[in-house]
Design a protein around this motif. Structure first.
Motif, PDB file in Angstrom:
ATOM      1  N   THR A 115     -11.220 -26.201  30.783  1.00  0.00           N
ATOM      2  CA  THR A 115     -12.265 -26.345  31.808  1.00  0.00           C
ATOM      3  C   THR A 115     -13.674 -26.296  31.209  1.00  0.00           C
ATOM      4  OG1 THR A 115     -12.142 -23.979  32.323  1.00  0.00           O
ATOM      5  CG2 THR A 115     -10.861 -25.483  33.724  1.00  0.00           C
ATOM      6  N   ASP A 116     -13.809 -25.877  29.944  1.00  0.00           N
ATOM      7  CA  ASP A 116     -15.116 -25.848  29.271  1.00  0.00           C
ATOM      8  C   ASP A 116     -15.561 -27.221  28.774  1.00  0.00           C
ATOM      9  OD1 ASP A 116     -15.425 -23.124  29.571  1.00  0.00           O
ATOM     10  OD2 ASP A 116     -14.770 -22.624  27.531  1.00  0.00           O
ATOM     11  N   ILE A 117     -14.638 -28.193  28.772  1.00  0.00           N
ATOM     12  CA  ILE A 117     -14.944 -29.490  28.147  1.00  0.00           C
ATOM     13  C   ILE A 117     -14.817 -30.641  29.134  1.00  0.00           C
ATOM     14  CG2 ILE A 117     -14.270 -28.706  25.845  1.00  0.00           C
ATOM     15  CD1 ILE A 117     -11.611 -30.356  26.326  1.00  0.00           C
ATOM     16  N   ASP A 118     -15.376 -31.774  28.723  1.00  0.00           N
ATOM     17  CA  ASP A 118     -15.259 -33.011  29.481  1.00  0.00           C
ATOM     18  C   ASP A 118     -14.023 -33.744  28.950  1.00  0.00           C
ATOM     19  OD1 ASP A 118     -15.446 -35.736  30.287  1.00  0.00           O
ATOM     20  OD2 ASP A 118     -17.619 -35.556  30.498  1.00  0.00           O
ATOM     21  N   THR A 119     -12.979 -33.830  29.777  1.00  0.00           N
ATOM     22  CA  THR A 119     -11.729 -34.432  29.298  1.00  0.00           C
ATOM     23  C   THR A 119     -11.863 -35.928  29.023  1.00  0.00           C
ATOM     24  OG1 THR A 119     -10.910 -34.637  31.572  1.00  0.00           O
ATOM     25  CG2 THR A 119     -10.221 -32.680  30.318  1.00  0.00           C
ATOM     26  N   GLU A 120     -12.819 -36.591  29.651  1.00  0.00           N
ATOM     27  CA  GLU A 120     -13.034 -38.013  29.344  1.00  0.00           C
ATOM     28  C   GLU A 120     -13.594 -38.165  27.930  1.00  0.00           C
ATOM     29  OE1 GLU A 120     -11.890 -40.622  31.120  1.00  0.00           O
ATOM     30  OE2 GLU A 120     -11.016 -39.011  32.321  1.00  0.00           O
ATOM     31  N   VAL A 121     -14.460 -37.250  27.518  1.00  0.00           N
ATOM     32  CA  VAL A 121     -14.980 -37.253  26.146  1.00  0.00           C
ATOM     33  C   VAL A 121     -13.843 -36.906  25.184  1.00  0.00           C
ATOM     34  CG1 VAL A 121     -16.634 -36.227  24.526  1.00  0.00           C
ATOM     35  CG2 VAL A 121     -17.332 -36.730  26.879  1.00  0.00           C
ATOM     36  N   LEU A 122     -12.973 -35.966  25.568  1.00  0.00           N
ATOM     37  CA  LEU A 122     -11.808 -35.633  24.744  1.00  0.00           C
ATOM     38  C   LEU A 122     -10.965 -36.881  24.495  1.00  0.00           C
ATOM     39  CD1 LEU A 122      -9.790 -33.754  23.328  1.00  0.00           C
ATOM     40  CD2 LEU A 122      -8.833 -33.229  25.596  1.00  0.00           C
ATOM     41  N   LYS A 123     -10.710 -37.647  25.539  1.00  0.00           N
ATOM     42  CA  LYS A 123      -9.912 -38.872  25.399  1.00  0.00           C
ATOM     43  C   LYS A 123     -10.579 -39.849  24.430  1.00  0.00           C
ATOM     44  CE  LYS A 123      -7.906 -38.464  29.988  1.00  0.00           C
ATOM     45  NZ  LYS A 123      -7.865 -38.995  31.363  1.00  0.00           N
ATOM     46  N   GLU A 124     -11.888 -39.958  24.493  1.00  0.00           N
ATOM     47  CA  GLU A 124     -12.612 -40.854  23.581  1.00  0.00           C
ATOM     48  C   GLU A 124     -12.545 -40.331  22.145  1.00  0.00           C
ATOM     49  OE1 GLU A 124     -14.421 -44.224  22.262  1.00  0.00           O
ATOM     50  OE2 GLU A 124     -13.488 -43.847  24.208  1.00  0.00           O
ATOM     51  N   LEU A 125     -12.656 -39.009  21.961  1.00  0.00           N
ATOM     52  CA  LEU A 125     -12.518 -38.420  20.620  1.00  0.00           C
ATOM     53  C   LEU A 125     -11.131 -38.710  20.047  1.00  0.00           C
ATOM     54  CD1 LEU A 125     -14.269 -35.013  21.276  1.00  0.00           C
ATOM     55  CD2 LEU A 125     -14.903 -36.592  19.434  1.00  0.00           C
ATOM     56  N   ILE A 126     -10.105 -38.580  20.871  1.00  0.00           N
ATOM     57  CA  ILE A 126      -8.732 -38.865  20.446  1.00  0.00           C
ATOM     58  C   ILE A 126      -8.627 -40.336  20.044  1.00  0.00           C
ATOM     59  CG2 ILE A 126      -6.339 -39.067  21.225  1.00  0.00           C
ATOM     60  CD1 ILE A 126      -6.969 -36.626  23.121  1.00  0.00           C
ATOM     61  N   HIS A 127      -9.091 -41.205  20.922  1.00  0.00           N
ATOM     62  CA  HIS A 127      -9.026 -42.656  20.674  1.00  0.00           C
ATOM     63  C   HIS A 127      -9.749 -43.034  19.376  1.00  0.00           C
ATOM     64  CE1 HIS A 127      -9.032 -46.955  21.430  1.00  0.00           C
ATOM     65  NE2 HIS A 127     -10.337 -46.940  21.229  1.00  0.00           N
ATOM     66  N   GLN A 128     -10.973 -42.528  19.193  1.00  0.00           N
ATOM     67  CA  GLN A 128     -11.766 -42.846  18.000  1.00  0.00           C
ATOM     68  C   GLN A 128     -11.100 -42.338  16.728  1.00  0.00           C
ATOM     69  OE1 GLN A 128     -14.519 -44.706  17.618  1.00  0.00           O
ATOM     70  NE2 GLN A 128     -14.423 -45.229  19.781  1.00  0.00           N
ATOM     71  N   SER A 129     -10.521 -41.151  16.784  1.00  0.00           N
ATOM     72  CA  SER A 129      -9.867 -40.565  15.619  1.00  0.00           C
ATOM     73  C   SER A 129      -8.641 -41.383  15.211  1.00  0.00           C
ATOM     74  CB  SER A 129      -9.468 -39.119  15.911  1.00  0.00           C
ATOM     75  OG  SER A 129      -9.021 -38.483  14.746  1.00  0.00           O
ATOM     76  N   VAL A 130      -7.821 -41.733  16.188  1.00  0.00           N
ATOM     77  CA  VAL A 130      -6.622 -42.538  15.914  1.00  0.00           C
ATOM     78  C   VAL A 130      -7.018 -43.883  15.318  1.00  0.00           C
ATOM     79  CG1 VAL A 130      -4.684 -43.766  16.985  1.00  0.00           C
ATOM     80  CG2 VAL A 130      -5.164 -41.387  17.631  1.00  0.00           C
ATOM     81  N   LYS A 131      -7.993 -44.533  15.922  1.00  0.00           N
ATOM     82  CA  LYS A 131      -8.456 -45.842  15.442  1.00  0.00           C
ATOM     83  C   LYS A 131      -8.979 -45.731  14.008  1.00  0.00           C
ATOM     84  CE  LYS A 131     -11.804 -49.440  16.491  1.00  0.00           C
ATOM     85  NZ  LYS A 131     -13.117 -49.676  17.012  1.00  0.00           N
ATOM     86  N   PHE A 132      -9.812 -44.744  13.753  1.00  0.00           N
ATOM     87  CA  PHE A 132     -10.399 -44.532  12.424  1.00  0.00           C
ATOM     88  C   PHE A 132      -9.306 -44.332  11.373  1.00  0.00           C
ATOM     89  CE2 PHE A 132     -11.786 -41.453   9.207  1.00  0.00           C
ATOM     90  CZ  PHE A 132     -12.855 -42.138   8.626  1.00  0.00           C
ATOM     91  N   LEU A 133      -8.351 -43.439  11.647  1.00  0.00           N
ATOM     92  CA  LEU A 133      -7.316 -43.143  10.661  1.00  0.00           C
ATOM     93  C   LEU A 133      -6.351 -44.315  10.457  1.00  0.00           C
ATOM     94  CD1 LEU A 133      -6.607 -39.430  11.551  1.00  0.00           C
ATOM     95  CD2 LEU A 133      -7.615 -40.304   9.433  1.00  0.00           C
ATOM     96  N   GLN A 134      -6.045 -45.046  11.516  1.00  0.00           N
ATOM     97  CA  GLN A 134      -5.167 -46.202  11.373  1.00  0.00           C
ATOM     98  C   GLN A 134      -5.831 -47.325  10.574  1.00  0.00           C
ATOM     99  OE1 GLN A 134      -3.920 -46.862  15.473  1.00  0.00           O
ATOM    100  NE2 GLN A 134      -1.977 -45.856  15.051  1.00  0.00           N
ATOM    101  N   GLU A 135      -7.144 -47.434  10.689  1.00  0.00           N
ATOM    102  CA  GLU A 135      -7.864 -48.424   9.885  1.00  0.00           C
ATOM    103  C   GLU A 135      -8.004 -47.967   8.437  1.00  0.00           C
ATOM    104  OE1 GLU A 135     -11.555 -49.038  11.996  1.00  0.00           O
ATOM    105  OE2 GLU A 135     -10.577 -50.259  13.534  1.00  0.00           O
ATOM    106  N   MET A 136      -8.237 -46.682   8.235  1.00  0.00           N
ATOM    107  CA  MET A 136      -8.424 -46.143   6.893  1.00  0.00           C
ATOM    108  C   MET A 136      -7.120 -46.073   6.117  1.00  0.00           C
ATOM    109  SD  MET A 136     -10.719 -42.969   5.857  1.00  0.00           S
ATOM    110  CE  MET A 136     -10.929 -42.452   4.190  1.00  0.00           C
ATOM    111  N   TYR A 137      -6.028 -45.774   6.813  1.00  0.00           N
ATOM    112  CA  TYR A 137      -4.705 -45.636   6.192  1.00  0.00           C
ATOM    113  C   TYR A 137      -3.696 -46.529   6.917  1.00  0.00           C
ATOM    114  CZ  TYR A 137      -6.903 -41.431   4.314  1.00  0.00           C
ATOM    115  OH  TYR A 137      -7.745 -40.548   3.700  1.00  0.00           O
ATOM    116  N   PRO A 138      -3.815 -47.858   6.751  1.00  0.00           N
ATOM    117  CA  PRO A 138      -2.887 -48.743   7.453  1.00  0.00           C
ATOM    118  C   PRO A 138      -1.451 -48.528   6.947  1.00  0.00           C
ATOM    119  CG  PRO A 138      -4.260 -49.993   5.928  1.00  0.00           C
ATOM    120  CD  PRO A 138      -4.753 -48.578   5.907  1.00  0.00           C
ATOM    121  N   THR A 139      -0.495 -48.661   7.865  1.00  0.00           N
ATOM    122  CA  THR A 139       0.908 -48.501   7.458  1.00  0.00           C
ATOM    123  C   THR A 139       1.345 -49.714   6.668  1.00  0.00           C
ATOM    124  OG1 THR A 139       1.577 -49.371   9.604  1.00  0.00           O
ATOM    125  CG2 THR A 139       1.568 -46.989   9.359  1.00  0.00           C
ATOM    126  N   GLN A 140       2.187 -49.467   5.698  1.00  0.00           N
ATOM    127  CA  GLN A 140       2.643 -50.551   4.805  1.00  0.00           C
ATOM    128  C   GLN A 140       3.750 -51.342   5.475  1.00  0.00           C
ATOM    129  OE1 GLN A 140       0.641 -50.706   2.369  1.00  0.00           O
ATOM    130  NE2 GLN A 140      -0.130 -48.656   2.509  1.00  0.00           N
TER     131      GLN A 140
END
Length: 140
Positions: A115-140
């Motif tokens: 309840t201390d956080i904005d869950t919509e911002v949390l969703k964006e943080l999750i999305h950005q992190s996944v996107k960043f790591l998948q681009e940085m470390y693409p699966t072979q």
């Protein structure tokens, strides 16, 4: 040789959450479980004894050190809830300005309760992190 402590396990995520002492932290853990699962599309897995992770990537550093890690995750710890995002994500700091009450570490963001956080911002943080790591470390 260095042995990774935080590996994906077959332990039950639900059993882990059910064993969280605080009722409020347990409720928050279930809420986070829903948010992370819905946002990532990945099934929750236990990583080590206390991290609930979503997806995974394989990293290899110039030093030769390599391993696997969850793309994102969280852990309902006694003191605070730890949220795990990619530390190299440049949008992270910008998004955290709108996140709500939190503190940060290198790869962790700590909150007291959902309840201390904005869950919509949390969703964006999750999305950005996944996107960043998948681009940085693409699966072979």
């Amino acid at each position: 040789m260095y042995e990774l402590k935080t590996k994906e396990t077959d332990s039950s995520v639900i059993e882990f959450i059910e064993n969280v002492d605080s009722v409020k932290k347990r409720e928050d853990a279930y809420q986070l479980l829903d948010i992370f699962t819905e946002t990532t599309g990945f099934e929750a897995k236990m990583w080590g004894p206390s991290i609930i992770g979503f997806g995974s990537y394989h990293y290899k550093y110039d030093s030769g050190h390599e391993g696997d890690a969850p793309l994102v995750g969280f852990s309902p710890r006694k003191a605070k809830i730890s949220l795990y995002f990619a530390p190299g994500e440049t949008k992270r700091e910008e998004l955290l300005k709108f996140f709500g009450k939190h503190t940060t570490g290198k790869a962790c963001v700590y909150i007291n309760k959902v309840t201390d956080i904005d869950t919509e911002v949390l969703k964006e943080l999750i999305h950005q992190s996944v996107k960043f790591l998948q681009e940085m470390y693409p699966t072979q």
